[in-house]
Design a protein around this motif. Structure first.
Motif, PDB file in Angstrom:
ATOM      1  N   TYR A  25       0.828  -1.198   0.000  1.00 47.26           N
ATOM      2  CA  TYR A  25       0.000   0.000   0.000  1.00 47.26           C
ATOM      3  C   TYR A  25       0.867   1.256   0.000  1.00 47.26           C
ATOM      4  O   TYR A  25       1.908   1.300   0.643  1.00 47.26           O
ATOM      5  N   ALA A  26       0.406   2.271  -0.721  1.00 49.90           N
ATOM      6  CA  ALA A  26       1.057   3.574  -0.696  1.00 49.90           C
ATOM      7  C   ALA A  26      -0.015   4.644  -0.568  1.00 49.90           C
ATOM      8  O   ALA A  26      -1.060   4.570  -1.214  1.00 49.90           O
ATOM      9  N   ASN A  27       0.246   5.627   0.254  1.00 48.35           N
ATOM     10  CA  ASN A  27      -0.647   6.759   0.407  1.00 48.35           C
ATOM     11  C   ASN A  27      -0.646   7.541  -0.904  1.00 48.35           C
ATOM     12  O   ASN A  27       0.414   7.889  -1.420  1.00 48.35           O
ATOM     13  N   THR A  28      -1.810   7.809  -1.457  1.00 50.49           N
ATOM     14  CA  THR A  28      -1.883   8.474  -2.759  1.00 50.49           C
ATOM     15  C   THR A  28      -1.309   9.887  -2.734  1.00 50.49           C
ATOM     16  O   THR A  28      -0.785  10.353  -3.750  1.00 50.49           O
ATOM     17  N   TYR A  43      -8.203   0.090   2.139  1.00 47.75           N
ATOM     18  CA  TYR A  43      -8.723  -1.038   1.380  1.00 47.75           C
ATOM     19  C   TYR A  43      -7.707  -1.453   0.330  1.00 47.75           C
ATOM     20  O   TYR A  43      -7.029  -0.615  -0.252  1.00 47.75           O
ATOM     21  N   PHE A  44      -7.639  -2.743   0.098  1.00 50.38           N
ATOM     22  CA  PHE A  44      -6.766  -3.274  -0.939  1.00 50.38           C
ATOM     23  C   PHE A  44      -7.555  -3.487  -2.217  1.00 50.38           C
ATOM     24  O   PHE A  44      -8.714  -3.894  -2.181  1.00 50.38           O
ATOM     25  N   GLU A  45      -6.903  -3.252  -3.329  1.00 47.83           N
ATOM     26  CA  GLU A  45      -7.448  -3.654  -4.624  1.00 47.83           C
ATOM     27  C   GLU A  45      -7.271  -5.168  -4.733  1.00 47.83           C
ATOM     28  O   GLU A  45      -6.456  -5.763  -4.013  1.00 47.83           O
ATOM     29  N   ASP A  46      -8.007  -5.791  -5.637  1.00 47.15           N
ATOM     30  CA  ASP A  46      -7.892  -7.241  -5.819  1.00 47.15           C
ATOM     31  C   ASP A  46      -6.462  -7.648  -6.165  1.00 47.15           C
ATOM     32  O   ASP A  46      -5.972  -8.678  -5.701  1.00 47.15           O
ATOM     33  N   GLU A  47      -5.788  -6.845  -6.980  1.00 44.03           N
ATOM     34  CA  GLU A  47      -4.411  -7.170  -7.360  1.00 44.03           C
ATOM     35  C   GLU A  47      -3.483  -7.153  -6.146  1.00 44.03           C
ATOM     36  O   GLU A  47      -2.571  -7.959  -6.041  1.00 44.03           O
ATOM     37  N   GLN A  48      -3.721  -6.224  -5.222  1.00 45.20           N
ATOM     38  CA  GLN A  48      -2.920  -6.184  -4.000  1.00 45.20           C
ATOM     39  C   GLN A  48      -3.192  -7.430  -3.154  1.00 45.20           C
ATOM     40  O   GLN A  48      -2.267  -7.983  -2.552  1.00 45.20           O
ATOM     41  N   SER A  80     -12.219 -13.762  -8.519  1.00 41.94           N
ATOM     42  CA  SER A  80     -12.026 -12.354  -8.866  1.00 41.94           C
ATOM     43  C   SER A  80     -11.746 -12.159 -10.350  1.00 41.94           C
ATOM     44  O   SER A  80     -11.538 -11.029 -10.794  1.00 41.94           O
ATOM     45  N   ASP A  81     -11.700 -13.269 -11.085  1.00 40.85           N
ATOM     46  CA  ASP A  81     -11.416 -13.239 -12.525  1.00 40.85           C
ATOM     47  C   ASP A  81     -10.112 -12.497 -12.815  1.00 40.85           C
ATOM     48  O   ASP A  81     -10.056 -11.571 -13.623  1.00 40.85           O
ATOM     49  N   ILE A  82      -9.060 -12.920 -12.110  1.00 42.08           N
ATOM     50  CA  ILE A  82      -7.735 -12.310 -12.260  1.00 42.08           C
ATOM     51  C   ILE A  82      -6.765 -13.341 -12.812  1.00 42.08           C
ATOM     52  O   ILE A  82      -6.669 -14.458 -12.308  1.00 42.08           O
ATOM     53  N   GLU A  89       3.786  -5.675 -10.325  1.00 39.93           N
ATOM     54  CA  GLU A  89       4.692  -5.708  -9.185  1.00 39.93           C
ATOM     55  C   GLU A  89       4.102  -4.872  -8.058  1.00 39.93           C
ATOM     56  O   GLU A  89       3.331  -3.944  -8.294  1.00 39.93           O
ATOM     57  N   LYS A  90       4.508  -5.167  -6.842  1.00 34.84           N
ATOM     58  CA  LYS A  90       4.062  -4.393  -5.687  1.00 34.84           C
ATOM     59  C   LYS A  90       4.507  -2.936  -5.840  1.00 34.84           C
ATOM     60  O   LYS A  90       5.606  -2.669  -6.302  1.00 34.84           O
ATOM     61  N   LYS A  91       3.613  -2.018  -5.458  1.00 36.88           N
ATOM     62  CA  LYS A  91       3.910  -0.593  -5.574  1.00 36.88           C
ATOM     63  C   LYS A  91       3.720   0.121  -4.262  1.00 36.88           C
ATOM     64  O   LYS A  91       3.413   1.311  -4.223  1.00 36.88           O
TER      65      LYS A  91
END
Length: 97
Positions: A25-28, A43-48, A80-82, A89-91
């Motif tokens: 996670y990164a603060n926007t 909250y995490f996105e599905d990719e996270q 999640s259809d991923i 990559e993690k960001k």
């Protein structure tokens, strides 16, 4: 998923210490700085979530939970259809330093 789910993964204290929130996670507003700023929830996105499950799968290699974790990863990506090969990559803030 509910807590009654078959896919309950328990991390040992040592494993939990390797799962740093700021890798994912990164603060926007300040993406390079690992801090909360405002708000009570993140909250995490599905990719996270896939990235986290992939890292837990690596932690669980060679343990009795390895099969269950891999099964959970497959289940989550299917639901999640991923496509795992398309997960970036993690960001998180710790990945940017």
């Amino acid at each position: 998923m509910t807590t009654r789910s078959k896919y309950r993964i328990k991390l040992s204290p040592e494993e939990a210490h390797k799962m740093l929130f700021w890798k994912y996670y990164a603060n926007t507003n300040q993406p390079d700085v690992p801090k909360w700023s405002t708000g009570l929830h993140r909250y995490f996105e599905d990719e996270q979530a896939v990235q986290i499950l992939q890292d837990i799968a690596k932690l669980k290699q060679g343990t009795e939970d390895e099969k269950l974790e891999n099964e959970f990863l497959i289940y989550f990506t299917d639901m999640s259809d991923i496509d795992v090969s398309t997960v970036p990559e993690k960001k998180g803030a710790l990945q940017r330093k």
